[in-house]
Design an enzyme around this catalytic site. Structure first.
Site, PDB file in Angstrom:
ATOM      1  N   LYS A 116      44.808  27.450  48.817  1.00  0.00           N
ATOM      2  CA  LYS A 116      43.363  27.345  48.588  1.00  0.00           C
ATOM      3  C   LYS A 116      42.615  26.741  49.774  1.00  0.00           C
ATOM      4  O   LYS A 116      41.466  27.099  50.039  1.00  0.00           O
ATOM      5  CB  LYS A 116      43.099  26.527  47.317  1.00  0.00           C
ATOM      6  CG  LYS A 116      43.403  27.290  46.032  1.00  0.00           C
ATOM      7  CD  LYS A 116      43.063  26.460  44.822  1.00  0.00           C
ATOM      8  CE  LYS A 116      43.095  27.290  43.545  1.00  0.00           C
ATOM      9  NZ  LYS A 116      44.368  27.946  43.314  1.00  0.00           N
ATOM     10  N   GLU A 161      37.262  19.030  46.214  1.00  0.00           N
ATOM     11  CA  GLU A 161      36.117  19.936  46.290  1.00  0.00           C
ATOM     12  C   GLU A 161      35.021  19.437  45.351  1.00  0.00           C
ATOM     13  O   GLU A 161      35.311  18.810  44.326  1.00  0.00           O
ATOM     14  CB  GLU A 161      36.571  21.347  45.879  1.00  0.00           C
ATOM     15  CG  GLU A 161      35.652  22.466  46.270  1.00  0.00           C
ATOM     16  CD  GLU A 161      36.330  23.812  46.027  1.00  0.00           C
ATOM     17  OE1 GLU A 161      36.751  24.451  47.001  1.00  0.00           O
ATOM     18  OE2 GLU A 161      36.437  24.223  44.855  1.00  0.00           O
ATOM     19  N   ARG A 187      45.959  40.685  43.491  1.00  0.00           N
ATOM     20  CA  ARG A 187      46.689  41.477  42.490  1.00  0.00           C
ATOM     21  C   ARG A 187      45.675  42.108  41.544  1.00  0.00           C
ATOM     22  O   ARG A 187      44.473  41.896  41.668  1.00  0.00           O
ATOM     23  CB  ARG A 187      47.623  40.571  41.693  1.00  0.00           C
ATOM     24  CG  ARG A 187      46.889  39.367  41.087  1.00  0.00           C
ATOM     25  CD  ARG A 187      47.738  38.568  40.151  1.00  0.00           C
ATOM     26  NE  ARG A 187      47.149  37.300  39.788  1.00  0.00           N
ATOM     27  CZ  ARG A 187      46.189  37.117  38.891  1.00  0.00           C
ATOM     28  NH1 ARG A 187      45.680  38.162  38.264  1.00  0.00           N
ATOM     29  NH2 ARG A 187      45.724  35.917  38.612  1.00  0.00           N
TER      30      ARG A 187
END
Length: 444
Positions: free
Chosen positions: A116, A200, A293
């Protein structure tokens, strides 16, 4: 076109992929654990191979066993579905090295988006909006506190290698951050083998909106449309709808442009999803992650675009162009409800043998299921039983069809969350379309 396809997955997504393979005349090969031997996807495949016991590490995450099955059956390609090995770059590289076709993005793109912190830094450099956060892993709780002080509380403490809503916690201040940091780091090391932690900014009232992208065989990246995914419990989705009731034409253009930039930044091929957080008060959105995906919720995009995304995945992997008009405007409204084997109040898993299974039918109603009468829901895997998908001329029509379909879905044996959806579809906040990721908590 690919001629033989091994599906390295189980349940509803394996069954879903098999359905498209059969329509296209592609030989389908299922792999399954001992616990799943009686499920519909095993019976419906042209060929099936048992690859190990119930424990996913010994079956669906066992790359050697899956590759051995591909060799023994003469499979030409492998479709990983979602979950398990679908975002494992090493597995994708090994499939390529074995001379097999990987139905998904390249291993480098999977690697780039799998962390991430790396992903958010790459997106920022590509001009994709990202939320305020740390550019490097917080190696200690002191580093996390320093990062939070510059970002501003509340903050989200996230496992850098996590996904699917796992490895995330909110800290409102320094005291909370000290406790949550250690918990998230330990969880990340145990679950993902990587204890890296990202700090974050946390947005208390936010919507979760994502964009479906396709990286085409000729190198172009296109964005189809957005999906609203804000009905969640424990940061995991329960309901998705397309288009999002929060997104108008101007915001949609910005979403799609950002998603294309994200795909282009990693040379993306095949199907993927760019997930974002939307501040409904300001119209600002921020990159959250890219899922490399096929998504669980892909059917609602299929319905409003009139295409089969699994077929497009297979075409791209075969080096072929899409066989639908990628510029055609969307039409109508679609909603997906995730029918899980869990109680409808606390959402705790409730496996068991299915004694009654009656799926709803009717115009605009689709059920992608992994189970049926007489099958057994075991505790070894995700609790998803089926996806109830409805399509209507507009949102009101789709909601009306969803109400009727929920009333007609009969399941007995395992616990299930069908009663929750009946409640949601009469909830004023949901009906207004002006909901956010806190809606389920407010209902409870």
């Amino acid at each position: 076109m690919i001629e033989s396809l091994l599906i390295a997955n189980r349940g509803e997504i394996a069954r879903r992929i098999i359905r498209t393979a059969k329509r296209l005349g592609i030989r389908s090969i299922a792999v399954h654990s001992e616990a799943d031997a009686g499920l519909p996807f095993v019976v419906e495949a042209d060929e099936a191979v048992c690859i190990g016991p119930a424990n996913p590490a010994q079956s669906y995450r066992n790359a050697d066993a899956i590759l051995a099955a591909a060799t023994s059956t003469g499979a030409q390609a492998i479709h990983p579905g979602y979950g398990f090995l679908s975002e494992n770059a090493d597995f994708a590289r090994t499939v390529d090295a074995k001379g097999l076709i990987w139905v998904g993005p390249g291993a480098d793109a999977i690697s780039a988006m799998g962390d991430k912190i790396n992903a958010r830094n790459l997106m920022a450099s590509a001009g994709v909006p990202v939320a305020p956060g740390s550019e490097d892993p917080a190696e200690s709780v002191e580093a996390a506190i320093e990062a939070a002080a510059s970002i501003g509380y509340p903050v989200m403490v996230k496992a850098a290698a996590g996904g699917g809503g796992m490895g995330m916690a909110v800290a409102a201040g320094e005291t909370g951050l000290r406790g949550e940091y250690d918990k998230v780091r330990a969880f990340a090391e145990r679950m993902f083998g990587d204890g890296s932690v990202l700090i974050e900014r946390y947005f208390p009232r936010v919507r979760h909106v994502e964009v479906q992208i396709l990286g085409l065989a000729d190198g172009r990246v296109i964005a189809l449309s957005e999906r609203e995914c804000s009905v969640q419990r424990r940061n995991q989705k329960l309901v998705e709808e397309a288009p999002s009731p929060a997104v108008g034409p101007e915001l949609r253009e910005r979403f799609l442009a950002a998603a294309v930039k994200a795909g282009e930044a990693v040379g993306y091929r095949n199907a993927g999803t760019v997930e974002c957080l939307l501040d409904p008060a300001t119209g600002e959105f921020f990159f959250l992650e890219m899922n490399t995906r096929l998504q669980v919720e892909h059917p609602i995009t299929e319905l409003i675009h009139g295409t089969d995304l699994v077929e497009q995945q297979l075409r791209i992997a075969s080096g072929l162009e899409p066989n639908f008009d990628v510029t055609r405007p969307t039409s109508g409204h679609a909603i997906e409800l995730r029918i899980n084997a869990e109680d409808p109040k606390r959402f705790l898993p409730g496996p068991g043998k299915v004694t009654t299974w009656v799926e709803p039918t009717g115009e605009g109603v689709r059920v992608d299921s992994g189970y049926g009468p007489g099958t057994t829901v075991t505790p070894f895997y995700d609790s998803l039983l089926a996806k109830l998908i409805v399509y209507g001329t507009d949102r009101d029509d789709a909601i009306a069809k969803a109400r009727s379909a929920v009333a007609g879905f009969e399941i007995a044996g395992p616990k299930n969350n069908v009663p929750f959806f009946a409640e949601l579809l009469d909830n004023d906040e949901f009906l207004s379309g002006a909901y956010d990721t806190g809606i389920v908590a407010r209902m409870r």
